[in-house]
Design a protein around this motif. Sequence first.
Motif, short mmCIF file in Angstrom:
data_model
loop_
_atom_site.label_atom_id
_atom_site.label_comp_id
_atom_site.label_asym_id
_atom_site.label_seq_id
_atom_site.Cartn_x
_atom_site.Cartn_y
_atom_site.Cartn_z
N PHE A 321 70.42 61.29 -87.19
CA PHE A 321 71.80 60.82 -87.44
C PHE A 321 71.78 59.66 -88.45
CE2 PHE A 321 74.76 57.38 -86.42
CZ PHE A 321 75.95 58.00 -86.80
N VAL A 322 70.92 58.68 -88.20
CA VAL A 322 70.86 57.50 -89.08
C VAL A 322 70.45 57.90 -90.49
CG1 VAL A 322 69.52 55.39 -89.51
CG2 VAL A 322 70.49 55.81 -87.24
N LEU A 323 69.46 58.78 -90.61
CA LEU A 323 68.90 59.09 -91.93
C LEU A 323 69.76 60.06 -92.73
CD1 LEU A 323 65.14 59.18 -90.93
CD2 LEU A 323 66.44 57.31 -91.98
N GLN A 324 70.79 60.60 -92.08
CA GLN A 324 71.74 61.44 -92.83
C GLN A 324 72.62 60.60 -93.75
OE1 GLN A 324 73.65 63.78 -89.75
NE2 GLN A 324 72.94 65.63 -90.76
N ALA A 325 72.55 59.28 -93.60
CA ALA A 325 73.27 58.40 -94.53
C ALA A 325 72.25 57.65 -95.38
CB ALA A 325 74.12 57.40 -93.76
N HIS A 326 72.60 57.36 -96.61
CA HIS A 326 71.70 56.58 -97.46
C HIS A 326 71.65 55.15 -96.94
CE1 HIS A 326 70.64 54.52 -101.40
NE2 HIS A 326 69.61 55.27 -101.11
N TYR A 327 70.52 54.49 -97.07
CA TYR A 327 70.39 53.16 -96.44
C TYR A 327 71.37 52.14 -97.02
CZ TYR A 327 67.83 51.16 -100.41
OH TYR A 327 67.48 50.69 -101.65
N ARG A 328 71.87 52.38 -98.26
CA ARG A 328 72.81 51.41 -98.84
C ARG A 328 74.26 51.75 -98.54
NH1 ARG A 328 73.23 51.01 -104.06
NH2 ARG A 328 71.83 52.68 -104.69
N SER A 329 74.49 52.86 -97.82
CA SER A 329 75.88 53.22 -97.47
C SER A 329 76.19 52.67 -96.09
CB SER A 329 76.05 54.73 -97.38
OG SER A 329 75.60 55.34 -98.52
N ASN A 330 77.47 52.42 -95.89
CA ASN A 330 77.92 52.11 -94.54
C ASN A 330 77.74 53.34 -93.68
OD1 ASN A 330 79.07 49.95 -93.17
ND2 ASN A 330 80.57 49.73 -94.83
N LEU A 331 77.46 53.17 -92.42
CA LEU A 331 77.37 54.33 -91.53
C LEU A 331 78.18 54.02 -90.29
CD1 LEU A 331 76.18 57.05 -90.61
CD2 LEU A 331 74.16 55.82 -89.83
N ASP A 332 79.07 54.95 -89.95
CA ASP A 332 79.90 54.74 -88.75
C ASP A 332 79.37 55.63 -87.64
OD1 ASP A 332 82.02 53.58 -87.33
OD2 ASP A 332 83.22 55.39 -87.62
N PHE A 333 79.12 55.03 -86.50
CA PHE A 333 78.66 55.79 -85.35
C PHE A 333 79.86 56.28 -84.55
CE2 PHE A 333 77.30 56.75 -81.18
CZ PHE A 333 75.99 57.19 -81.28
N THR A 334 79.94 57.59 -84.35
CA THR A 334 80.93 58.13 -83.41
C THR A 334 80.20 59.19 -82.60
OG1 THR A 334 81.64 59.92 -84.84
CG2 THR A 334 82.88 57.86 -85.03
N ASN A 335 80.75 59.50 -81.43
CA ASN A 335 80.15 60.53 -80.59
C ASN A 335 80.14 61.87 -81.33
OD1 ASN A 335 79.10 61.12 -77.86
ND2 ASN A 335 80.81 62.57 -77.86
N ASP A 336 81.23 62.18 -82.02
CA ASP A 336 81.31 63.46 -82.73
C ASP A 336 80.24 63.55 -83.82
OD1 ASP A 336 83.37 64.27 -81.19
OD2 ASP A 336 84.95 63.92 -82.68
N ALA A 337 80.03 62.42 -84.49
CA ALA A 337 79.06 62.44 -85.60
C ALA A 337 77.65 62.68 -85.08
CB ALA A 337 79.14 61.14 -86.39
#
Length: 493
Positions: A321-337
């Motif tokens: 889940f974490v690595l599906q976003a680039h490290y310099r992008s914001n990442l929002d945690f949701t249950n659906d995601a």
Amino acid sequence: MPLYKTQTLKIYNSLSGEKEVFTPIHEGNVGMYVCGPTVYSNVHLGNVRTFMSFDVIFRYFLHLGYKTRYVRNITDVGHIVDDVDNGEDKIAKKARLEQLEPMEVVQQYTVDFHEILNLFNFLPPSIEPTATGHIIEQIEIVKKIIDNGFAYEVNGSVYFDVVKYNETNNYGILSGRNIEDMLANTRDLDGQGDKKNAQDFALWKKAEPQHIMRWPSPWSDGFPGWHLECTAMSTKYLGNHFDIHGGGMDLKFPHHECEIAQNEACTGHTPVNYWMHANMLTLNGKKMAKSTGNNILPREILTGENPNLSKAFSPSVARFFVLQAHYRSNLDFTNDAILAAEKGFYRLMEAVDGLTAIKPSSTSTLDIAGWKQSCYDAMNDDFNSPILIAQLFEGVRFINLLKDGSATITAEDLKNFTKTMNAFVFDVLGLKDEKAIGNNNDKLEGVIHMLINMRMEARANKDFALSDQIRDQLIALGIQLKDGKEGTTFSVQ
Ligand code: AMP
Ligand code: ZN
């Protein structure tokens, strides 16, 4: 020939605001320093995200064949609650509130930090120094900065003279802040205390009588300022000039800005070639923070015990889940995601498992060499893990074509394909093949029941450390225990 000789890696340098070709100071070697946790409480998932970004960066350097010295410190003194110099030390405060010796606080949360990182399959850094273990080095740096005219002593405390420094250097070079604006905005605030200017920061603080964390120094019995420890430990283990310094975006100012100023004031040159900053994790659109309760602890992901979660997730799913976003992008945690990430992760694992069943042919209809280079191109482009994952799913498509006979592959290409898939999935992204445990059989079930019984026995003996260890290690393997009226059951993810 090491792989790094055939790949051109570009890194986004926060100092220049541009992607730059990475050229290490010493060919074939990388020195990387990352600010570690302040060990006064459990790390939250946001902290884990930042450390995971640098874990993958470390893993990629190793994969490319660089001899990498990765230093990640433990902040066990000096981090003041409000990030300016007049609050209380975070660890001393926790110790006071819980009536503990500060080193008990440090020990408890350092152990917890290591357990969490193990659960999420982190590689240990090469060196993990502590601030309290480097007081002498910090005092030496303060002496040099005073000798060079960039710091002054008042009432046993020593402050860095930002205005003086800015006459010959650029305070704000990293954060883009302008010293005139900073001074204008802070001049009238309370709490300037002994400082000449509100922007000056503490290198050494005299300890109040009630302050328990203290060391002798030429100026007073006291403790070092927070920024100083990273200057001392990075240069001790990587030299006065090293390749990479990283941390979370929120450390750019004041922490890293002050580090640059300290180094310049001490040695006359800039310490770091590439500054890297990882972006924040939010929860349901809001900043994840311990103080507001808007957070998820890493263990809660694994047990599902958090109101924001509908179920438990395995460590590799969280990693994915974490690595599906680039490290310099914001990442929002949701249950659906994370539910969506879980589906993707198991699809990837299933495909990777299916590789062994593929039979080679005399010809290839797939461009394996081109695909492989696309995987490298993704990581070479400032460690772009989401693009890499997209390429791995292109690999999944290849596997499905091969399985249903719509494509063919030679033995050599198949070997290369399998090796590359495995290298990126397991070595670089650090995922674990949890599907393998999914094929549970009678023997495995027997072993798990044995561990459940051992855990029950440990609980009966009030050995909760052991019972938690059994539960956590099973979770790390993707095996979830559930305590109910009927006893303990398990599920395999
Ligand atoms: P600390 O223990 O507060 O010094 O934080 C440890 C690391 O976690 C630092 O690099 C912070 O920048 C980073 N960090 C703190 N909050 C978050 C967040 N919500 N998301 C990502 N990283 C964070
Ligand atoms: Zn630091």
